[in-house]
Scaffold this motif. Structure first.
Motif, PDB file in Angstrom:
ATOM      1  N   THR A  74       0.810  -1.212   0.000  1.00  0.00           N
ATOM      2  CA  THR A  74       0.000   0.000   0.000  1.00  0.00           C
ATOM      3  C   THR A  74       0.844   1.263   0.000  1.00  0.00           C
ATOM      4  O   THR A  74       0.380   2.320  -0.403  1.00  0.00           O
ATOM      5  CB  THR A  74      -0.919   0.027   1.229  1.00  0.00           C
ATOM      6  N   VAL A  75       2.095   1.161   0.456  1.00  0.00           N
ATOM      7  CA  VAL A  75       2.965   2.331   0.553  1.00  0.00           C
ATOM      8  C   VAL A  75       4.288   2.036  -0.139  1.00  0.00           C
ATOM      9  O   VAL A  75       4.873   0.962   0.041  1.00  0.00           O
ATOM     10  CB  VAL A  75       3.211   2.709   2.031  1.00  0.00           C
ATOM     11  N   THR A  76       4.759   2.975  -0.938  1.00  0.00           N
ATOM     12  CA  THR A  76       6.046   2.858  -1.621  1.00  0.00           C
ATOM     13  C   THR A  76       6.889   4.082  -1.264  1.00  0.00           C
ATOM     14  O   THR A  76       6.437   5.217  -1.455  1.00  0.00           O
ATOM     15  CB  THR A  76       5.860   2.786  -3.146  1.00  0.00           C
ATOM     16  N   LEU A  77       8.086   3.846  -0.733  1.00  0.00           N
ATOM     17  CA  LEU A  77       8.994   4.929  -0.365  1.00  0.00           C
ATOM     18  C   LEU A  77      10.096   5.020  -1.407  1.00  0.00           C
ATOM     19  O   LEU A  77      10.616   3.997  -1.856  1.00  0.00           O
ATOM     20  CB  LEU A  77       9.605   4.671   1.010  1.00  0.00           C
ATOM     21  N   TYR A  78      10.465   6.250  -1.771  1.00  0.00           N
ATOM     22  CA  TYR A  78      11.510   6.429  -2.779  1.00  0.00           C
ATOM     23  C   TYR A  78      12.438   7.555  -2.362  1.00  0.00           C
ATOM     24  O   TYR A  78      11.994   8.644  -1.974  1.00  0.00           O
ATOM     25  CB  TYR A  78      10.900   6.750  -4.140  1.00  0.00           C
ATOM     26  N   THR A 132      25.412   7.637  -7.398  1.00  0.00           N
ATOM     27  CA  THR A 132      24.137   7.772  -6.692  1.00  0.00           C
ATOM     28  C   THR A 132      23.401   6.444  -6.680  1.00  0.00           C
ATOM     29  O   THR A 132      23.353   5.731  -7.690  1.00  0.00           O
ATOM     30  CB  THR A 132      23.259   8.840  -7.368  1.00  0.00           C
ATOM     31  N   LEU A 133      22.821   6.106  -5.530  1.00  0.00           N
ATOM     32  CA  LEU A 133      22.012   4.895  -5.362  1.00  0.00           C
ATOM     33  C   LEU A 133      20.580   5.291  -5.085  1.00  0.00           C
ATOM     34  O   LEU A 133      20.305   6.060  -4.154  1.00  0.00           O
ATOM     35  CB  LEU A 133      22.554   4.046  -4.208  1.00  0.00           C
ATOM     36  N   GLY A 134      19.663   4.786  -5.904  1.00  0.00           N
ATOM     37  CA  GLY A 134      18.240   5.018  -5.687  1.00  0.00           C
ATOM     38  C   GLY A 134      17.576   3.759  -5.167  1.00  0.00           C
ATOM     39  O   GLY A 134      17.862   2.654  -5.650  1.00  0.00           O
ATOM     40  N   LEU A 135      16.704   3.895  -4.174  1.00  0.00           N
ATOM     41  CA  LEU A 135      16.012   2.755  -3.584  1.00  0.00           C
ATOM     42  C   LEU A 135      14.507   2.985  -3.586  1.00  0.00           C
ATOM     43  O   LEU A 135      14.043   4.086  -3.261  1.00  0.00           O
ATOM     44  CB  LEU A 135      16.464   2.522  -2.138  1.00  0.00           C
ATOM     45  N   LEU A 185       9.230   7.841   5.796  1.00  0.00           N
ATOM     46  CA  LEU A 185      10.358   8.281   4.986  1.00  0.00           C
ATOM     47  C   LEU A 185      11.626   8.391   5.832  1.00  0.00           C
ATOM     48  O   LEU A 185      12.734   8.218   5.326  1.00  0.00           O
ATOM     49  CB  LEU A 185      10.038   9.626   4.326  1.00  0.00           C
ATOM     50  N   THR A 186      11.462   8.674   7.122  1.00  0.00           N
ATOM     51  CA  THR A 186      12.637   8.718   7.994  1.00  0.00           C
ATOM     52  C   THR A 186      13.252   7.319   8.132  1.00  0.00           C
ATOM     53  O   THR A 186      14.453   7.193   8.355  1.00  0.00           O
ATOM     54  CB  THR A 186      12.271   9.266   9.387  1.00  0.00           C
ATOM     55  N   ASP A 187      12.410   6.270   7.998  1.00  0.00           N
ATOM     56  CA  ASP A 187      12.953   4.912   8.021  1.00  0.00           C
ATOM     57  C   ASP A 187      13.862   4.677   6.823  1.00  0.00           C
ATOM     58  O   ASP A 187      14.874   3.981   6.917  1.00  0.00           O
ATOM     59  CB  ASP A 187      11.820   3.880   8.012  1.00  0.00           C
ATOM     60  N   VAL A 243       2.801   6.678  -2.909  1.00  0.00           N
ATOM     61  CA  VAL A 243       4.233   6.930  -3.052  1.00  0.00           C
ATOM     62  C   VAL A 243       4.599   8.092  -2.133  1.00  0.00           C
ATOM     63  O   VAL A 243       3.990   9.163  -2.200  1.00  0.00           O
ATOM     64  CB  VAL A 243       4.599   7.264  -4.507  1.00  0.00           C
ATOM     65  N   VAL A 244       5.609   7.864  -1.273  1.00  0.00           N
ATOM     66  CA  VAL A 244       6.067   8.880  -0.325  1.00  0.00           C
ATOM     67  C   VAL A 244       7.460   9.329  -0.744  1.00  0.00           C
ATOM     68  O   VAL A 244       8.354   8.500  -0.929  1.00  0.00           O
ATOM     69  CB  VAL A 244       6.098   8.320   1.108  1.00  0.00           C
ATOM     70  N   MET A 245       7.651  10.644  -0.918  1.00  0.00           N
ATOM     71  CA  MET A 245       8.945  11.192  -1.359  1.00  0.00           C
ATOM     72  C   MET A 245       9.232  12.471  -0.599  1.00  0.00           C
ATOM     73  O   MET A 245       8.314  13.103  -0.059  1.00  0.00           O
ATOM     74  CB  MET A 245       8.912  11.509  -2.860  1.00  0.00           C
ATOM     75  N   ASP A 246      10.520  12.869  -0.597  1.00  0.00           N
ATOM     76  CA  ASP A 246      10.856  14.148   0.010  1.00  0.00           C
ATOM     77  C   ASP A 246      10.770  15.260  -1.030  1.00  0.00           C
ATOM     78  O   ASP A 246      10.501  15.021  -2.215  1.00  0.00           O
ATOM     79  CB  ASP A 246      12.224  14.100   0.684  1.00  0.00           C
ATOM     80  N   ALA A 247      11.039  16.482  -0.582  1.00  0.00           N
ATOM     81  CA  ALA A 247      10.835  17.645  -1.453  1.00  0.00           C
ATOM     82  C   ALA A 247      11.782  17.662  -2.642  1.00  0.00           C
ATOM     83  O   ALA A 247      11.453  18.216  -3.690  1.00  0.00           O
ATOM     84  CB  ALA A 247      11.008  18.932  -0.640  1.00  0.00           C
TER      85      ALA A 247
END
Length: 614
Positions: free
Chosen positions: A238-242, A275-278, A499-501, A317-321
């Motif tokens: 249900t949640v995807t962090l990038y 750069t590594l993207g996860l 996202l802090t995780d 999808v949860v992302m930072d600014a």
């Protein structure tokens, strides 16, 4: 004992070659038989003139009381003798014990009868101590996640499988370069015993080539590991962090197309970066990883990472600014994703009378206010944190202090005879001062007072006028934006804090699992180095999720310290009948370590007990 050369052939290829074997003679039924004690392989490194002394030294190690004086041999021969002696003990039959892990005799399983031997206690020698704790749980995680089975299905041969596991467990237990891992596997680790592989005979290039094999099957392995974790823990998609992070190279890495200079998140802009993207799910398992150039634009990586993931429609999808540009938000909406992101820029606002209050895990009271957009398609969640307010007020006060000190210095200079008073020059100086203090300078109105000609400045005046909707008027306020309109304020905020995780994942990769620095100069090898670290993280995450369910919430660094105390050692005694007894087993697990093994459901005596009488 003696060493025998045997010529043999490969039936498939017709190749003929020589192998070397350690052989002893034994009288059986009135006849003398030659029994192979140990296969020494094709590439036996000892010169033929040293074979007799090597055999004598091995016999002395197996039966210390047989020779009165130690044999004089070269360091090379001594190392070989110690190695082959260790292999003979490690490959002795496994002996069941009623004390191993406290599990024998349970569930109706019979215990083996006690084995009493009469020995000289003063002759005890403890040799070949090797770490076994991290290796034991690491192999368990790799097996449970299906990595070993996947490698078999992909047709990876035994040497490569052992090299891959060596790289993986080494990254978990003793993070470092492949060369450092090779040394650790040979001199400090008991991993070879657990998987029946002689790392002392393995060339260090095998570890480098193992990363090439992993990169060849990267997508299959990554998909299999996440799929298995999802099944084991019943994860909901249900949640995807990038997010992205970068790390640095040692050296120039001129042959690596992805090695580029950019803004280093570790303040190592003096080195080339990669750069590594996860992409992670809400439980912290990696769904996909990808490497980019060190100077890549973060917003431009989103579509390539999420495309083809097979995420169910409507996943959040949860992302930072840094990644949440208008273009990326529009792409998410177009492809059926929901989003929860930090708003880039915009005016701060907060109405405390419309806010709800929740308590964070850090026992802080947080105030949340929802605001629906005029078109009703998006929701803004304004969050006010008292601790963040104190931090931002201190930052702004410091910045304002520097800006006012600069203005005061310019003003004081007007009273000195040789200081700069030209209007245009002082205007340039004021511009540079504003550039250095961009956050503070916007809240000041500065005037340069000149004489009638307008060329000479006679005074400088300023007034602080805070700009509405900024840090100066709303300290401690930040804004989240989302198209999930049905959730309440608390659920939205707690989902965002996942996202802090992800940020803690990057910290773990870099500090606990040896992501940095990268010593490889070839692109494929540097990508392989990063991918091995990602797989190691998957294994660590599997272990931590399992242990968390049992109430063990330690970091991997703490768990690794607990696991590191257990060793496999060989105890050698002289017996009354002139023979020697060799027993190899793991030390008894201490209470904290035993709790880990029980939570994982694995034996507390890795490798079992092996006994050899010689």
């Amino acid at each position: 004992m003696f060493i025998r050369q045997t010529r043999t052939g490969n039936k498939a290829t017709g190749e003929s070659y020589v192998t070397y074997r350690l052989v002893r003679t034994e009288r059986i039924g009135g006849k003398v038989r030659q029994i192979t004690v140990l296969n020494l392989g094709r590439h036996f490194p000892i010169k033929q003139e040293d074979w007799p002394i090597l055999c004598s030294r091995i016999e002395q190690l197996l039966n210390p009381q047989a020779l009165l004086l130690p044999l004089q041999c070269s360091e090379h021969v001594e190392r070989a003798a110690q190695r082959y002696h260790a292999q003979l003990v490690a490959r002795a039959p496994v002996v069941a014990s009623a004390t191993e892990g406290g599990t024998a005799g349970l569930a109706g399983k019979p215990c083996s009868p006690a084995d009493f031997q009469e020995v000289d206690v003063d002759s005890l020698q403890m040799t070949q101590p090797r770490s076994v704790g991290v290796e034991h749980v690491g192999l368990h995680a790799a097996n449970e996640l299906g990595l070993i089975e996947t490698l078999n299905e992909l047709g990876v041969n035994g040497v490569m499988r052992a090299s891959i596991l060596g790289n993986l467990i080494g990254r978990m237990g003793q993070p470092g370069s492949e060369l450092a891992t090779w040394s650790w596997l040979q001199r400090q680790s008991a991993l070879g015993e657990l998987i029946d592989v002689d790392f002392l005979s393995m060339w260090h290039m095998s570890l480098y080539r193992a990363s090439d094999v992993l990169m060849k099957h990267r997508e299959v392995i990554e998909t299999r590991l996440f799929s298995t974790a999802r099944t084991l823990f019943d994860l909901q998609e249900t949640v995807t962090l990038y997010d992205l992070s970068n790390t640095y190279f040692e050296g120039e890495a001129k042959g690596n197309g992805k090695a580029r200079r950019g803004r280093s998140k570790e303040r190592r802009s003096d080195c080339p970066l990669v750069t590594l993207g996860l992409v992670l799910d809400g439980s912290g398992f990696v769904r996909r990883s990808q490497t980019f150039a060190g100077n890549v634009s973060e917003p431009g990586t989103l579509a390539s990472m999420l495309a083809g993931l097979g995420t169910p429609a409507g996943a959040l999808v949860v992302m930072d600014a840094g990644i949440a540009t208008e273009t990326n938000v529009a792409w998410l909406v177009e492809h059926g994703y929901r989003y929860l992101v930090v708003r880039r820029g915009g005016v701060r606002q907060f109405d405390e009378t419309r806010a709800v209050t929740i308590e964070t895990a850090g026992e802080e009271w947080l105030h949340l206010q929802k605001e629906l957009s005029p078109d009703g398609q998006e929701l803004c969640l304004y969050c006010h944190s008292p601790s963040r307010q104190l931090k931002e007020e201190a930052m702004l006060a410091q910045s304002c202090g520097r800006f006012e000190a600069g203005l005061q210095q310019m003003s004081a200079g007007l009273q000195k005879p040789r200081s700069e008073k030209n209007h245009d020059k002082l205007l340039e100086r004021l511009g540079r001062l504003k550039q250095k203090n961009r956050g503070a300078s916007q809240h000041y109105q500065v005037h340069l007072v000149t004489e009638e000609s307008g060329k000479t400045v006679t005074a400088i005046t300023w007034q602080k006028v805070p700009v509405p909707g900024t840090m100066a008027t709303h300290p401690g306020v930040y804004c989240l934006r989302t198209n999930e309109l049905a959730w309440d304020e608390e659920k939205l905020w707690r989902t965002y804090t996942m996202l802090t995780d992800l940020e803690s994942v990057f910290r773990s990769l870099k500090s606990e699992l040896g992501l940095r620095p990268i010593h490889h100069h070839k692109e494929l090898r540097s990508d392989g180095h990063l991918f091995i670290t990602v797989i190691a993280y998957q294994c660590v995450q599997f272990l931590r999720v399992k242990l968390k369910a049992a109430g063990i919430t330690d970091s991997w660094a703490t768990l690794r310290d607990t696991l590191s105390v257990q060793r496999r050692v060989t105890a050698t005694f002289n017996q009354r009948d002139g023979r020697s007894l060799h027993v190899r087993k793991a030390t008894v697990a201490e209470p904290d370590l035993l709790a880990i093994y029980r939570a994982l459901g694995i034996t507390a005596a890795p490798g079992g007990t092996r006994k050899l009488i010689s």
